[in-house]
Design an enzyme around this catalytic site. Structure first.
Site, short mmCIF file in Angstrom:
data_model
loop_
_atom_site.label_atom_id
_atom_site.label_comp_id
_atom_site.label_asym_id
_atom_site.label_seq_id
_atom_site.Cartn_x
_atom_site.Cartn_y
_atom_site.Cartn_z
N HIS A 29 1.96 7.37 36.29
CA HIS A 29 2.80 6.29 36.81
C HIS A 29 1.92 5.11 37.22
O HIS A 29 1.47 5.04 38.37
CB HIS A 29 3.61 6.78 38.02
CG HIS A 29 4.51 7.94 37.70
ND1 HIS A 29 4.03 9.23 37.56
CD2 HIS A 29 5.84 8.00 37.51
CE1 HIS A 29 5.05 10.04 37.29
NE2 HIS A 29 6.15 9.32 37.25
N GLY A 117 5.32 14.12 46.38
CA GLY A 117 5.92 14.11 45.05
C GLY A 117 7.42 14.23 45.17
O GLY A 117 8.16 13.38 44.67
N GLY A 159 12.83 5.08 46.19
CA GLY A 159 13.24 6.46 46.00
C GLY A 159 13.20 7.26 47.28
O GLY A 159 14.12 8.05 47.57
N ASN A 188 10.23 -3.12 45.38
CA ASN A 188 10.12 -3.77 44.07
C ASN A 188 11.42 -3.76 43.28
O ASN A 188 11.49 -4.31 42.18
CB ASN A 188 8.99 -3.13 43.25
CG ASN A 188 9.21 -1.64 43.00
OD1 ASN A 188 10.33 -1.20 42.76
ND2 ASN A 188 8.14 -0.87 43.05
N HIS A 263 7.06 1.98 35.04
CA HIS A 263 7.12 2.96 36.13
C HIS A 263 6.36 4.25 35.82
O HIS A 263 5.49 4.65 36.58
CB HIS A 263 8.58 3.31 36.46
CG HIS A 263 8.72 4.49 37.38
ND1 HIS A 263 8.65 4.38 38.75
CD2 HIS A 263 8.89 5.81 37.13
CE1 HIS A 263 8.78 5.58 39.30
NE2 HIS A 263 8.93 6.47 38.34
N GLU A 413 18.38 19.90 59.38
CA GLU A 413 17.62 21.07 58.99
C GLU A 413 16.47 20.75 58.06
O GLU A 413 15.35 21.24 58.24
CB GLU A 413 18.54 22.11 58.33
CG GLU A 413 19.62 22.67 59.22
CD GLU A 413 20.90 21.85 59.23
OE1 GLU A 413 21.86 22.26 59.91
OE2 GLU A 413 20.94 20.80 58.54
N PHE A 439 21.84 27.93 56.39
CA PHE A 439 21.41 26.54 56.26
C PHE A 439 19.95 26.43 55.84
O PHE A 439 19.41 25.32 55.77
CB PHE A 439 21.67 25.77 57.55
CG PHE A 439 23.12 25.78 57.96
CD1 PHE A 439 24.12 25.63 57.02
CD2 PHE A 439 23.48 25.96 59.28
CE1 PHE A 439 25.46 25.65 57.38
CE2 PHE A 439 24.81 25.98 59.66
CZ PHE A 439 25.81 25.83 58.71
N HIS A 463 21.45 34.67 62.64
CA HIS A 463 22.80 34.88 62.13
C HIS A 463 22.78 35.24 60.65
O HIS A 463 23.44 34.62 59.82
CB HIS A 463 23.69 33.66 62.39
CG HIS A 463 23.92 33.38 63.84
ND1 HIS A 463 22.90 33.08 64.71
CD2 HIS A 463 25.07 33.34 64.57
CE1 HIS A 463 23.40 32.87 65.93
NE2 HIS A 463 24.71 33.05 65.87
N ASP A 471 32.87 33.47 61.42
CA ASP A 471 32.64 32.15 60.84
C ASP A 471 32.86 32.13 59.33
O ASP A 471 32.97 31.07 58.72
CB ASP A 471 31.24 31.64 61.15
CG ASP A 471 31.14 31.04 62.54
OD1 ASP A 471 32.20 30.80 63.16
OD2 ASP A 471 30.03 30.81 63.03
N HIS A 475 29.29 30.53 56.18
CA HIS A 475 28.16 30.72 57.09
C HIS A 475 27.47 32.07 56.91
O HIS A 475 26.46 32.32 57.56
CB HIS A 475 28.64 30.59 58.54
CG HIS A 475 28.89 29.18 58.97
ND1 HIS A 475 29.71 28.33 58.27
CD2 HIS A 475 28.42 28.46 60.03
CE1 HIS A 475 29.75 27.15 58.89
NE2 HIS A 475 28.96 27.22 59.95
N ARG A 522 22.68 38.19 64.47
CA ARG A 522 23.53 37.75 65.57
C ARG A 522 23.93 38.94 66.44
O ARG A 522 23.98 38.85 67.66
CB ARG A 522 24.78 37.07 65.01
CG ARG A 522 25.80 36.66 66.06
CD ARG A 522 27.16 36.42 65.44
NE ARG A 522 28.09 35.79 66.35
CZ ARG A 522 29.38 35.69 66.11
NH1 ARG A 522 29.90 36.17 64.99
NH2 ARG A 522 30.18 35.11 66.98
#
Length: 664
Positions: A29, A117, A159, A188, A263, A413, A439, A463, A471, A475, A522
């Site tokens: 690049h 990257g 980006g 740019n 680019h 997160e 998550f 959990h 839940d 979840h 949990r």
């Protein structure tokens, strides 16, 4: 004194090296290095405090190229300023085993602070570095002795700003007022698909002002004096600063600059010749004039800067010997001399108390037990502190202007995980942060980067499995543990009780060459009786938890399913069927054990059943196609945990039936 001619030649040296290296590799690049050349000259010539002879100097400024595809800019800077990166490595750009890989990689190239990257993660790492600098300075600096006093500088492009993680981390940086974070934005207007205004029309200055940043807009990115003045102004702010530099991508290439064509591809011989003529660069490929090398050389200045700091630190050591020794220990990443005893006491207490509690609570107990021995602990949670249980009695919340050792990351997160990586890279802390296991998907690429960079980031996920209960399937983590095991160099611990949880924490902390996940329940899990040898064997990733003379089959289980495996073994024993139960809290660590130990735990030819409340595919590597796996290959349901385990067939009778089936 550096003249305008000097700065022009210095910038053009970057352009020449970038286009020649990309051309030789026929890959890379060139646009970003050519467009940010003057920005690099302004920063590296007049502001960046570093020493090419010692890239690990504790008080160096940190420099992060978040738009890491422009790696040749960074390699050119390192080579020209005197780092251990000879021209042969520049010529070897993007080739196997070179020190100039396609994107910057920490640990490969001297002077690279982080692997970048994946766009947006560099700025996230930089937020972690700036956070670490502030908190470390608050702990160790004394009147007249600012031994921790450096900036974190970041180059980034459109980006990085489009990536959602940039919103997460820049919002937090503004909230915390990380004033030694200075970001230079390569504005740019071009990305791979062309002119970005068709898909990116954010008012970036207003966005960052809303975060609480100091913003310097509309700087000519090709005017070294203007950029220099902007950086000087940024240093006077009590907020993080964004300097918006208006640039032309591929600056100097007469037929391609300002377009997406420059680019991510070699310019070609004709355009390179035209560029040389346009910028007045007469040197052959990979040759730099002596006067340009002299203008760039930072070795003398770097040695002077580090020498002055060393003198200050020597005086600091004389006046504050204990603090000096502690600072050096923490920056080396060494554990305190009291750590092993703290671990032994913690495990002994677990064995004595025999508590039946959720492993998330067992995790908190471990944090509490180790915190006094580990002042470098820097904990946190993504808005789930009361659920993840990652705080401890003496922890202090980090707030703007209030240093501490526990961070409320908010619902961020991914940002949390990448910031933790930056903290680990900076040194001086052992960061851990938590969220629900489901998550971990939000965090996944930061986990991958931690593993790639071999950083001691500790990711706490609570959990786990369908045990989350009411839940529901959104979840309930069905596939997550197995998917995390697919990441190379990542250790994943899923302990079954207080003792395994304590060992998991201690092993993750002791590991210096990579990250770990700590996966907790949990719901309450029963204490499991063990002898001393079994407790010691937990650290090997898997061990024989219950054995029987002449065992005919074995059951492998982890976490909450250990109780089920033990009950099944008892029922089978009552029926005259001898069964071995193997606990495997960390398959990754077990895979690193010698063949003899592995065979002693999992004897060849013994029929096997695996039990884990998650997808089944992973376990066939241990039970074979002729074995049985009791798992869950669908999503969960919304109901109390006890009802769900019965609904999905996690019962003693089913495990017993599975063992009987592999014996026939």
């Amino acid at each position: 004194m550096t003249t305008s001619k000097d700065t022009r030649n210095m910038a053009n040296a970057i352009r020449a090296l970038a286009m020649d290296a990309v051309q030789k590799a026929n890959s890379g690049h060139p646009g970003m290095p050519m467009g940010m050349a003057e920005i690099a000259v302004a920063l590296w010539s007049n502001h960046l405090r570093h020493n090419p002879a010692d890239p690990t100097w504790a008080n160096r400024d940190r420099f992060v190229v978040s738009n890491g595809h422009g790696s040749m800019l960074h390699y050119a800077l390192l080579h020209l300023s005197g780092y251990d990166l000879p021209m042969e490595e520049i010529k070897n750009f993007r080739q196997l085993h070179s020190k100039t890989p396609g994107h910057p990689e920490v640990g490969i190239t001297a002077g690279i602070e982080t692997t970048t990257g994946p766009l947006g993660q560099g700025i996230a790492n930089a937020v972690g570095m700036a956070l670490a600098e502030w908190l470390l300075g608050a702990r160790f600096n004394k009147p007249g002795f600012d031994i921790v006093d450096h900036y974190t500088y970041v180059f980034l492009g459109d980006g990085c700003l489009m990536e959602g993680i940039s919103h997460e981390v820049c919002s937090l940086a503004g909230t915390l007022g990380l004033s030694k974070l200075i970001v230079l934005y390569d504005d740019n207007g071009i990305s791979i698909d062309g002119e970005v205004e068709g898909w990116f029309k954010d008012d970036t200055p207003k966005r960052f002002e809303a975060y609480g940043w100091h913003v310097i807009p509309s700087v000519d990115g090709h005017d070294v004096a203007a950029i220099d003045a902007a950086i000087t102004k940024a240093k006077g702010s009590n907020k993080p600063t964004l300097i918006c530099c208006k640039t032309v991508i591929g600056k100097g290439a007469p037929n391609m600059q300002g377009s997406d064509k420059v680019h991510g591809a070699a310019l070609g011989d004709a355009e390179i010749a035209a560029t040389r003529a346009a910028i007045g660069w007469t040197s052959p490929p990979f040759e730099i004039p002596a006067d340009v090398y002299a203008a760039w050389d930072a070795k003398t200045k770097g040695n002077e800067l580090q020498s002055a700091w060393s003198t200050t630190f020597s005086a600091y050591r004389a006046q504050f010997p204990a603090d000096a020794a502690e600072f050096e220990r923490r920056m080396k990443g060494e554990l305190p001399a009291t750590f092993d005893q703290a671990v032994a006491s913690m495990i002994a207490a677990c064995v004595e108390k025999k508590e039946t509690i959720a492993t998330r609570k067992a995790s908190q107990n471990a944090i509490q037990a180790l915190s006094a021995a580990l002042p470098e602990f820097l904990g946190g949670s993504a808005d789930l502190t009361g659920s993840n249980l990652t705080n401890w009695k003496e922890c202090v919340a980090v707030r703007a202007g209030q240093p501490g050792n526990h961070i409320n990351y908010g619902v961020r997160e991914f940002g949390m995980s990448a910031i933790m990586n930056g903290v680990a890279l900076h040194g001086g802390f052992i960061p851990f942060g938590a969220t629900f296991l489901t998550f971990s998907d939000y965090s996944r690429n930061a986990l991958r980067m931690a593993a790639l960079m071999k950083q001691r980031s500790l990711f706490v996920f609570t959990h786990d499995s369908i045990g989350l209960g009411e839940d529901g399937p959104t979840h309930q983590s069905v596939e997550h543990v197995s998917s995390l095991r697919l990441i190379p160099q990542l250790d994943n611990w899923r302990p079954c009780d207080t003792v395994e949880s304590a060992v998991a924490w201690s092993e993750a902390i002791k590991r210096h060459d990579g990250p770990s996940t700590l996966i907790f329940s949990r719901q309450n899990l029963p204490f499991v009786e063990r002898d001393a040898a079994q407790v010691a064997a937990i650290s090997r990733g898997a061990y024989v938890l219950r054995d029987a003379p002449n065992a005919k089959a074995l059951i492998i289980a982890t976490g909450s399913e250990i109780e089920l495996a033990l009950k099944a073994a008892e029922q089978l024993a009552a029926d005259g069927v001898a069964v071995r139960v193997v606990s495997m809290p960390c398959a990754d660590v077990f895979a690193r054990q010698d063949a003899a130990y592995q065979a002693s735990v999992l004897p060849k030819g013994m029929p096997r059943v695996a039990v884990e409340a998650g997808v089944t595919d992973f376990w066939f590597k241990y039970v074979g196609l002729e074995g049985k796996v009791i798992g869950i290959d669908t999503f969960g349901e919304s109901a109390p945990a006890g009802a769900l385990f019965k609904h999905f067939g996690f019962t003693t009778d089913r495990v017993v039936a599975a063992v009987r089936s592999v014996l026939h």
